[in-house]
Scaffold this active site. Structure first.
Site, PDB file in Angstrom:
ATOM      1  CG  ASN A  13      -9.072  -1.615  12.086  1.00 45.58           C
ATOM      2  OD1 ASN A  13      -8.079  -2.201  11.643  1.00 45.58           O
ATOM      3  ND2 ASN A  13      -9.620  -0.593  11.455  1.00 45.58           N
ATOM      4  CD  GLU A  23      -9.040   0.821   7.790  1.00 44.11           C
ATOM      5  OE1 GLU A  23      -9.022  -0.060   8.676  1.00 44.11           O
ATOM      6  OE2 GLU A  23      -8.420   1.885   7.894  1.00 44.11           O
ATOM      7  CG  HIS A  36      -5.973  -2.422   8.906  1.00 39.43           C
ATOM      8  ND1 HIS A  36      -6.129  -1.246   9.605  1.00 39.43           N
ATOM      9  CD2 HIS A  36      -4.622  -2.529   8.721  1.00 39.43           C
ATOM     10  CE1 HIS A  36      -4.962  -0.685   9.812  1.00 39.43           C
ATOM     11  NE2 HIS A  36      -4.024  -1.448   9.289  1.00 39.43           N
ATOM     12  CG  ASP A  39      -0.252  -0.491   2.498  1.00 42.47           C
ATOM     13  OD1 ASP A  39       0.968  -0.250   2.651  1.00 42.47           O
ATOM     14  OD2 ASP A  39      -0.914  -1.113   3.345  1.00 42.47           O
TER      15      ASP A  39
END
Length: 240
Positions: free
Chosen positions: A135, A142, A137, A67
């Site tokens: 979380n 996400e 990811h 990313d």
């Protein structure tokens, strides 16, 4: 999913570096999927040490990164392109022309996503290194990202922005968007090595390893990968 629990961050990094080194030793022309963030830095340092010691050569290796932030140039000191040069590429014998990172400053982000997705089809990763968001990811996929997603533009959650703010002068400087490899593309890798360190990752680790496979925890899909190794320190594994 194979789970390896280590005593601390340094031991976690050592195990991960050895797993990646095994791939490169077996296949000197391997394609490596690489991650950024604080978690893989120890692993990258050890891989650079292996190169200096002449144990490994990256001269024929190709890399593709997960990313990149949107809006940061490759020269920005918080871009992932800069991170990779500083923490790995400048310390090994890799040809920079064999490294690929999404272009976060592309004028046409949709076209850049399509280009990167096509690139990944021709560069299947022999091993993909992953970190884990608090979380759940992976990459910047996400919660509630479809499991069949390919490279796409992401609006980062406030949780992720807050997690990443420690690397910036203030919260306002943290980019709110990123380009990320999709979950379907991550799952194409022949082998996956996921790293998680610290108590703040314990809930996400539990959901990844023991929870149901659903998009609420994107990393839970790794339960279905045929060769995934989760390398954890004791704190991250504390709820297992």
């Amino acid at each position: 999913m194979k789970i390896i629990v280590t005593d601390n961050y340094d031991e976690m990094s050592k195990v991960a570096a050895e797993l990646i080194a095994e791939v490169v030793e077996r296949k000197p022309t391997a394609t490596l999927g690489l991650a950024t963030g604080s978690t893989p830095i120890g692993c990258y340092k050890l891989l650079a040490d292996f190169c200096r010691q002449k144990r490994l050569s990256f001269a024929s290796v190709k890399t593709v990164n997960l990313d990149e932030y949107v809006g940061l140039s490759a020269s920005h000191n918080q871009s992932y392109a800069y991170f990779m040069r500083r923490n790995l590429f400048d310390s090994i014998d890799i040809e920079l022309s064999n490294t690929r990172i999404p272009n976060g400053s592309a004028a046409d982000v949709a076209a850049e996503c399509a280009h990167y997705s096509a690139l990944l089809k021709n560069n299947v990763r022999d091993v993909q290194l992953l970190g884990l968001g608090s979380n759940g990811h992976i990459g910047f996929n996400e919660p509630d990202t479809p499991f069949d997603s390919v490279t796409h533009l992401v609006n980062l959650t406030e949780n992720t922005v807050t997690d990443n703010s420690r690397l910036f002068k203030n919260l306002e400087e943290v980019p709110r968007q990123a380009i990320t490899m999709g979950i379907a593309e991550i799952m194409q890798a022949g082998k996956i090595v996921l790293l998680a360190s610290g108590q703040n990752k314990a809930r996400a680790v539990y959901d990844m390893c023991r929870g149901p496979v659903n998009a609420a925890c994107p990393a839970s899909i790794l339960q279905r990968h045929p060769d995934c190794v989760a390398v954890l320190d004791k704190a991250a594994a504390s709820l297992l």
